[in-house]
Design a protein around this motif. Structure first.
Motif, PDB file in Angstrom:
ATOM      1  N   LEU A 230      14.830 -21.051  58.651  1.00  0.00           N
ATOM      2  CA  LEU A 230      14.567 -22.441  58.292  1.00  0.00           C
ATOM      3  C   LEU A 230      15.866 -23.078  57.824  1.00  0.00           C
ATOM      4  N   SER A 231      16.120 -24.309  58.265  1.00  0.00           N
ATOM      5  CA  SER A 231      17.344 -24.969  57.835  1.00  0.00           C
ATOM      6  C   SER A 231      17.192 -25.384  56.373  1.00  0.00           C
ATOM      7  N   PRO A 232      18.289 -25.737  55.700  1.00  0.00           N
ATOM      8  CA  PRO A 232      18.197 -26.143  54.296  1.00  0.00           C
ATOM      9  C   PRO A 232      17.174 -27.248  54.108  1.00  0.00           C
ATOM     10  N   GLY A 233      16.476 -27.236  52.972  1.00  0.00           N
ATOM     11  CA  GLY A 233      15.382 -28.170  52.740  1.00  0.00           C
ATOM     12  C   GLY A 233      15.774 -29.626  52.884  1.00  0.00           C
ATOM     13  N   TRP A 234      17.002 -29.959  52.507  1.00  0.00           N
ATOM     14  CA  TRP A 234      17.407 -31.376  52.499  1.00  0.00           C
ATOM     15  C   TRP A 234      17.965 -31.824  53.841  1.00  0.00           C
ATOM     16  N   TRP A 235      18.065 -30.914  54.776  1.00  0.00           N
ATOM     17  CA  TRP A 235      18.673 -31.234  56.079  1.00  0.00           C
ATOM     18  C   TRP A 235      17.716 -32.138  56.862  1.00  0.00           C
ATOM     19  N   PRO A 236      18.139 -33.365  57.225  1.00  0.00           N
ATOM     20  CA  PRO A 236      17.189 -34.333  57.793  1.00  0.00           C
ATOM     21  C   PRO A 236      16.753 -34.023  59.230  1.00  0.00           C
ATOM     22  N   TRP A 237      17.589 -33.378  60.000  1.00  0.00           N
ATOM     23  CA  TRP A 237      17.244 -33.228  61.415  1.00  0.00           C
ATOM     24  C   TRP A 237      16.462 -31.945  61.655  1.00  0.00           C
ATOM     25  N   LYS A 238      15.175 -32.030  61.378  1.00  0.00           N
ATOM     26  CA  LYS A 238      14.318 -30.870  61.606  1.00  0.00           C
ATOM     27  C   LYS A 238      13.327 -31.240  62.695  1.00  0.00           C
ATOM     28  N   ASP A 239      12.945 -30.256  63.482  1.00  0.00           N
ATOM     29  CA  ASP A 239      11.895 -30.598  64.440  1.00  0.00           C
ATOM     30  C   ASP A 239      10.528 -30.374  63.803  1.00  0.00           C
ATOM     31  N   ARG A 240       9.507 -30.805  64.508  1.00  0.00           N
ATOM     32  CA  ARG A 240       8.150 -30.797  63.993  1.00  0.00           C
ATOM     33  C   ARG A 240       7.699 -29.394  63.601  1.00  0.00           C
ATOM     34  N   GLU A 241       8.020 -28.448  64.435  1.00  0.00           N
ATOM     35  CA  GLU A 241       7.568 -27.068  64.213  1.00  0.00           C
ATOM     36  C   GLU A 241       8.140 -26.497  62.918  1.00  0.00           C
ATOM     37  N   GLU A 242       9.405 -26.856  62.678  1.00  0.00           N
ATOM     38  CA  GLU A 242      10.066 -26.328  61.481  1.00  0.00           C
ATOM     39  C   GLU A 242       9.445 -26.917  60.218  1.00  0.00           C
ATOM     40  N   LYS A 243       9.141 -28.245  60.311  1.00  0.00           N
ATOM     41  CA  LYS A 243       8.527 -28.886  59.147  1.00  0.00           C
ATOM     42  C   LYS A 243       7.162 -28.272  58.850  1.00  0.00           C
ATOM     43  N   LEU A 244       6.408 -27.976  59.887  1.00  0.00           N
ATOM     44  CA  LEU A 244       5.093 -27.369  59.678  1.00  0.00           C
ATOM     45  C   LEU A 244       5.217 -26.009  59.007  1.00  0.00           C
ATOM     46  N   ARG A 245       6.212 -25.257  59.450  1.00  0.00           N
ATOM     47  CA  ARG A 245       6.400 -23.927  58.849  1.00  0.00           C
ATOM     48  C   ARG A 245       6.793 -24.051  57.379  1.00  0.00           C
ATOM     49  N   LEU A 246       7.664 -25.039  57.122  1.00  0.00           N
ATOM     50  CA  LEU A 246       8.079 -25.249  55.726  1.00  0.00           C
ATOM     51  C   LEU A 246       6.876 -25.612  54.862  1.00  0.00           C
ATOM     52  N   ASN A 247       5.983 -26.463  55.432  1.00  0.00           N
ATOM     53  CA  ASN A 247       4.801 -26.844  54.667  1.00  0.00           C
ATOM     54  C   ASN A 247       4.000 -25.621  54.259  1.00  0.00           C
ATOM     55  N   ARG A 248       3.908 -24.698  55.194  1.00  0.00           N
ATOM     56  CA  ARG A 248       3.092 -23.523  54.912  1.00  0.00           C
ATOM     57  C   ARG A 248       3.753 -22.591  53.887  1.00  0.00           C
ATOM     58  N   ALA A 249       5.055 -22.755  53.711  1.00  0.00           N
ATOM     59  CA  ALA A 249       5.745 -21.903  52.733  1.00  0.00           C
ATOM     60  C   ALA A 249       5.459 -22.326  51.293  1.00  0.00           C
ATOM     61  N   VAL A 250       4.915 -23.542  51.132  1.00  0.00           N
ATOM     62  CA  VAL A 250       4.570 -23.989  49.775  1.00  0.00           C
ATOM     63  C   VAL A 250       3.288 -23.287  49.346  1.00  0.00           C
ATOM     64  N   ASP A 251       3.235 -22.885  48.082  1.00  0.00           N
ATOM     65  CA  ASP A 251       2.097 -22.050  47.695  1.00  0.00           C
ATOM     66  C   ASP A 251       0.790 -22.841  47.642  1.00  0.00           C
ATOM     67  N   ALA A 252      -0.307 -22.136  47.816  1.00  0.00           N
ATOM     68  CA  ALA A 252      -1.623 -22.744  48.054  1.00  0.00           C
ATOM     69  C   ALA A 252      -2.052 -23.670  46.921  1.00  0.00           C
ATOM     70  N   GLN A 253      -1.729 -23.279  45.706  1.00  0.00           N
ATOM     71  CA  GLN A 253      -2.147 -24.080  44.549  1.00  0.00           C
ATOM     72  C   GLN A 253      -1.535 -25.476  44.602  1.00  0.00           C
ATOM     73  N   THR A 254      -0.243 -25.537  44.911  1.00  0.00           N
ATOM     74  CA  THR A 254       0.446 -26.819  44.990  1.00  0.00           C
ATOM     75  C   THR A 254      -0.121 -27.655  46.132  1.00  0.00           C
ATOM     76  N   VAL A 255      -0.388 -27.001  47.253  1.00  0.00           N
ATOM     77  CA  VAL A 255      -0.946 -27.722  48.400  1.00  0.00           C
ATOM     78  C   VAL A 255      -2.291 -28.340  48.008  1.00  0.00           C
ATOM     79  N   GLN A 256      -3.118 -27.570  47.297  1.00  0.00           N
ATOM     80  CA  GLN A 256      -4.420 -28.051  46.860  1.00  0.00           C
ATOM     81  C   GLN A 256      -4.258 -29.268  45.952  1.00  0.00           C
ATOM     82  N   GLN A 257      -3.274 -29.171  45.051  1.00  0.00           N
ATOM     83  CA  GLN A 257      -3.010 -30.257  44.108  1.00  0.00           C
ATOM     84  C   GLN A 257      -2.644 -31.535  44.852  1.00  0.00           C
ATOM     85  N   ILE A 258      -1.754 -31.398  45.824  1.00  0.00           N
ATOM     86  CA  ILE A 258      -1.327 -32.563  46.608  1.00  0.00           C
ATOM     87  C   ILE A 258      -2.518 -33.126  47.386  1.00  0.00           C
TER      88      ILE A 258
END
Lengths: 384, 463
Positions: B64-92
């Motif tokens: 995964l490229s650095p979190g702040w790197w703007p040029w990410k493709d869709r697939e990478e962003k989806l993977r990053l989303n899944r790396a966030v832990d479940a509790q935080t996702v639920q909160q959001i």
């Protein structure tokens, strides 16, 4: 400054109290390795003695072996390249025992260094360790030889600094060598040397690196301290003015041998060896008119200079390495066998060729317990 | 000055975080139904997982490229989303009144922005195995700096002692010692380091596995079994004896009992139930399994001298230590020369003669009068040899000889990054960040060294 004018006081000199020599050097020879060439004989058969309370001036030009003789008494010649070929240096310890400094083991000589025999060097600028305060260095010298606590050593150091005339000694203990002037540094060196109250002080050209007024102060100081601590000084110098003013006995050296040894007044009044006369004549005198100064060579090359000794008619000739030996030379089968140090007059030794007239003469051991009377020791009192 | 501040910061961050980054992650203990097990005090139980620097999911978060790197493709962003832990996702999801699937699928808009804040582990991206590069760079920095500092200290110590001894001894001793240095200078240092590292590795391996010890034990036991007072056994005798068919005898019974007792002693207190102390019958049953003498003796040897157990962490520490010794052990040569020169010139100084005239013993002359005068050059060369040691460590790790994966160092991080550089899709962050950190640290160290040299150089006027 001239002692020529003191014949009346000359015989009133006092004999030293103990009448036993403090140190006696017999037939000392030191040579140095010279790569592929032959070894350089820096000192070749030096004989002299020092009595307690005496100032012995060792005079001679650069390289004549003065410093090597002094360093040998502390066994500070690095070996190799140096080597003690022969000879003994008998030193009388505080408890009366006499030891040969060339023969005792390393621990014993280390206990003597700085304690019984101290040394001050020519270069006060570099003889102090630049990274320590002078107090630390004096205290170290004390702690090395005296079993005292640090506070005690500190107070001894303060006294020593005060003795050598350093103002505000307590606060100056914390100063570093570079914060002192040359004369002050030499005073610190002297304080360091005297902190353990040595009985013999080797002063290797202590005033050469200093200017004339400071020179006078330092010598004055040494004379005063000598009297106060009752020690002997072996003063190494090539300044005859310094000799005339401070010394009791003068030992003139040339090419590693003693050429003349006598009381200071006798030597200045009646120099026997042509080399001594040369040294004395090349001092410019106030009021003398002339285009140029006399050189030693002019004196020595003068015809007849070598034929003025008592007994010259019998073939007694002063030893001089640059001359061919006289035809009637009797070379003994021993080191320095062509040379003899002979008491040519009472209390006046001269280095001679061992000619037929002296074939059976024993090597003399210069031995004079005379010290100059108190009044002339501080003739010009520059107060410190 | 800038160098000093940067360096202090780097040291603080890298070394300060070492205890954290080299600690273990805690993994919740789950039972068969996926429920968390509670421990005896009713708290959720955790077991020790992988090291923090080694933690990552090779499939979900790899490259995964650095979190702040703007040029990410869709697939990478989806993977990053899944790396966030479940509790935080639920909160959001609760905040935005959306389902968790929507949150995980968001790659734009406010939900995405909320998620983005929870990517700190990916500050510098992740590596091929999905491990956080930021954590690995921190650990690597700690390792590199530790090795650099320690190796530099070691080399300075050896160099100072060697150089000053050579100079103080002088003469022939000095000449021989310095010729040794010349010869070592002539050899390529990489060769020396590799030799040292490989040799010490072999020693370490033997220490752990004890294979040689067992082999020697088998040979000597066999020899003592067949030797008689008149004739000692030759190697051929031993070999023949070892391949003979096994027949239990009184001597073998004794050996078996010894071996079983050794094992019993070792296991005492480790098992829950105390094992029964072996008696003669145990040895009999144990002996019945063997077909040749060799087999029986080998089995007895492995009971008496089993391989040592050594934890992963300790093994890693040994490896680093070996590397450190190897680097420190070959880089003292310049130091020795410099110090020798200094001592030679100081030795001739009148104050050294004055110290001798004062009656100072040799050790006092060396330690009290020489060493303080040497502090300047020592400090300067020590500072300048730290970056050298770090560079050497990184170079060796880059070549694969130094620090071994999974333990990171800036060198092997850069090597991994280089392998990921390809024309199709370059994962530049994996190469860039370790290299930038390494380069700036070296630069800072050199600045500091240069500054110190200037400060200690009496010939240069101070500004």
């Amino acid at each position: 400054m001239n002692t020529d004018t003191q014949p009346d006081t000359a015989n009133q000199g006092s004999m030293a109290s103990t009448d036993k020599p403090l140190m006696r050097i017999t037939d000392l020879a030191v040579s140095f390795d010279n790569g592929k060439g032959p070894r350089i004989q820096a000192v070749d058969g030096v004989r002299l003695s020092v009595y307690p309370g005496q100032t012995l001036a060792v005079v001679g030009e650069s390289g004549c072996g003065k410093s090597v003789t002094a360093l040998s008494t502390l066994r500070l010649i690095p070996t190799p390249p140096g080597r003690y070929d022969r000879g003994t240096i008998d030193f009388r310890l505080g408890d009366g025992r006499v030891v040969d400094l060339l023969d005792i083991d390393d621990g014993a000589i280390r206990r003597i260094r700085g304690n019984d025999i101290a040394m001050i060097f020519q270069e006060p600028m570099t003889s102090l360790n630049p990274v320590f305060s002078v107090g630390d260095q004096i205290i170290e010298a004390i702690e090395l030889h005296q079993n005292v606590r640090r506070a005690e050593a500190r107070s001894i150091a303060v006294t020593a600094m005060a003795d050598v005339g350093i103002p505000e000694p307590a606060s100056r203990l914390r100063a570093y060598p570079h914060q002192f002037s040359g004369g002050m540094r030499q005073r610190v060196m002297i304080a360091m040397a005297l902190a353990c109250k040595p009985r013999l002080l080797l002063a290797d050209e202590p005033s050469t690196a200093l200017d004339v007024t400071i020179q006078a102060q330092i010598l004055e100081l040494l004379a005063g301290l000598k009297a106060a601590h009752d020690m002997a000084i072996m003063l190494i110098t090539h300044d005859l003015g310094v000799v005339a003013q401070n010394a009791d006995i003068v030992c003139v050296m040339y090419a590693g041998r003693v050429v003349e040894y006598a009381r200071v007044d006798h030597l200045f009044a009646h120099p026997m060896h042509p080399y001594t006369r040369g040294l004395l004549e090349c001092i410019p005198r106030l009021g003398d008119r002339g285009d140029r100064l006399v050189t030693i060579n002019e004196t020595i090359d003068r015809p007849g200079e070598f034929e003025q000794l008592p007994g010259a008619r019998d073939g007694v000739r002063p030893w001089w390495p640059w001359h061919d030996p006289p035809p009637d030379l009797v070379r003994r089968d021993e080191p320095a066998g062509d040379y003899a140090l002979v008491e040519i007059r009472t209390g006046h030794w001269v280095g001679l060729w061992r000619t037929a007239a002296l074939a059976d003469a024993a090597q003399g051991l210069p031995d004079l317990a005379w010290t100059r009377p108190e009044s002339t020791a501080h003739s010009q009192g520059a107060q410190t | 000055m800038v160098g000093m501040v940067f360096l202090a910061l780097m040291l603080l961050v890298c070394l300060g975080s070492l205890p954290w980054t080299t600690s273990r992650t805690l993994v919740p203990v789950l039972d068969q139904d996926g429920q968390q097990v509670l421990d005896t005090r009713g708290q959720p139980a955790f077991s020790r997982g992988p090291f923090k620097f080694n933690q990552g999911d090779p499939e979900a978060t790899a490259r995964l490229s650095p979190g702040w790197w703007p040029w990410k493709d869709r697939e990478e962003k989806l993977r990053l989303n899944r790396a966030v832990d479940a509790q935080t996702v639920q909160q959001i999801a609760d905040e935005h009144e959306a389902s968790t699937a929507d949150v995980l699928g968001a790659i734009e808009g406010p939900m995405h922005h909320d998620l983005k804040r929870h990517w700190p582990r990916f500050l510098l991206g992740t590596d091929t195995l999905g491990r956080s590069l930021a954590v690995r760079c921190l650990t690597g920095g700690g390792i590199s700096l530790t090795i650099g500092l320690a190796a530099a200290l070691l080399s300075v110590f050896i160099g100072t002692v060697y150089g000053s001894l050579a100079a103080y001894a002088g003469g022939k001793v000095d000449a021989v010692m310095m010729r040794i240095v010349d010869i070592l200078f002539g050899l390529p240092y990489i060769l020396l380091v590799v030799l040292l590292a490989v040799a010490s590795d072999a020693v370490l391996d033997e220490h752990i596995s004890r294979e040689k010890t067992r082999y020697r034990w088998v040979q000597s036991t066999a020899a003592s079994l067949i030797s008689s007072p008149q004739r000692s056994a030759t190697r051929d005798d031993v070999r023949a004896f070892l391949s003979l068919q096994f027949e239990p005898s009184a001597r073998f019974q004794e050996l078996a009992l010894d071996a079983l007792t050794a094992e019993w002693e070792r296991d005492k207190g480790q098992r829950e139930e105390t094992p029964r102390r072996p008696v003669g019958a145990d040895a009999d049953t144990w002996l019945s399994d063997f077909e040749t003498n060799r087999e029986m003796l080998a089995a007895a040897a492995s009971l008496t001298y089993p391989p040592r157990k050594i934890s992963e962490g300790r093994r890693t520490t040994y490896d680093v230590l070996v590397l450190l010794l190897a680097i420190g052990g070959v880089s003292w040569l310049t130091m020795a020369r410099v110090i020798r020169g200094q001592v030679l010139s100081l030795k001739a100084q009148p104050f050294m003669e004055a110290a001798r005239a004062m009656g100072a013993p040799v050790h006092r002359q060396l330690l009290r009068h020489l060493l303080p005068n040497l502090v300047g050059p020592i400090v300067v060369y020590a500072t300048l040899s730290v970056p050298q040691a770090i560079l050497q460590e990184s170079f060796l790790s880059f070549l694969g000889i130094g620090v071994k994966p999974p333990l990171p160092s800036w060198g092997n991080l850069a090597a991994e990054g280089l392998a990921e550089l390809n024309p199709y899709k370059s994962h530049w962050w994996m190469l860039l960040f370790p290299c930038v950190l390494l380069a700036t640290t070296l630069l800072a160290l050199n600045f500091v060294g240069e500054g110190l040299r200037e400060a200690f150089d009496p010939k240069r006027a101070r500004r």
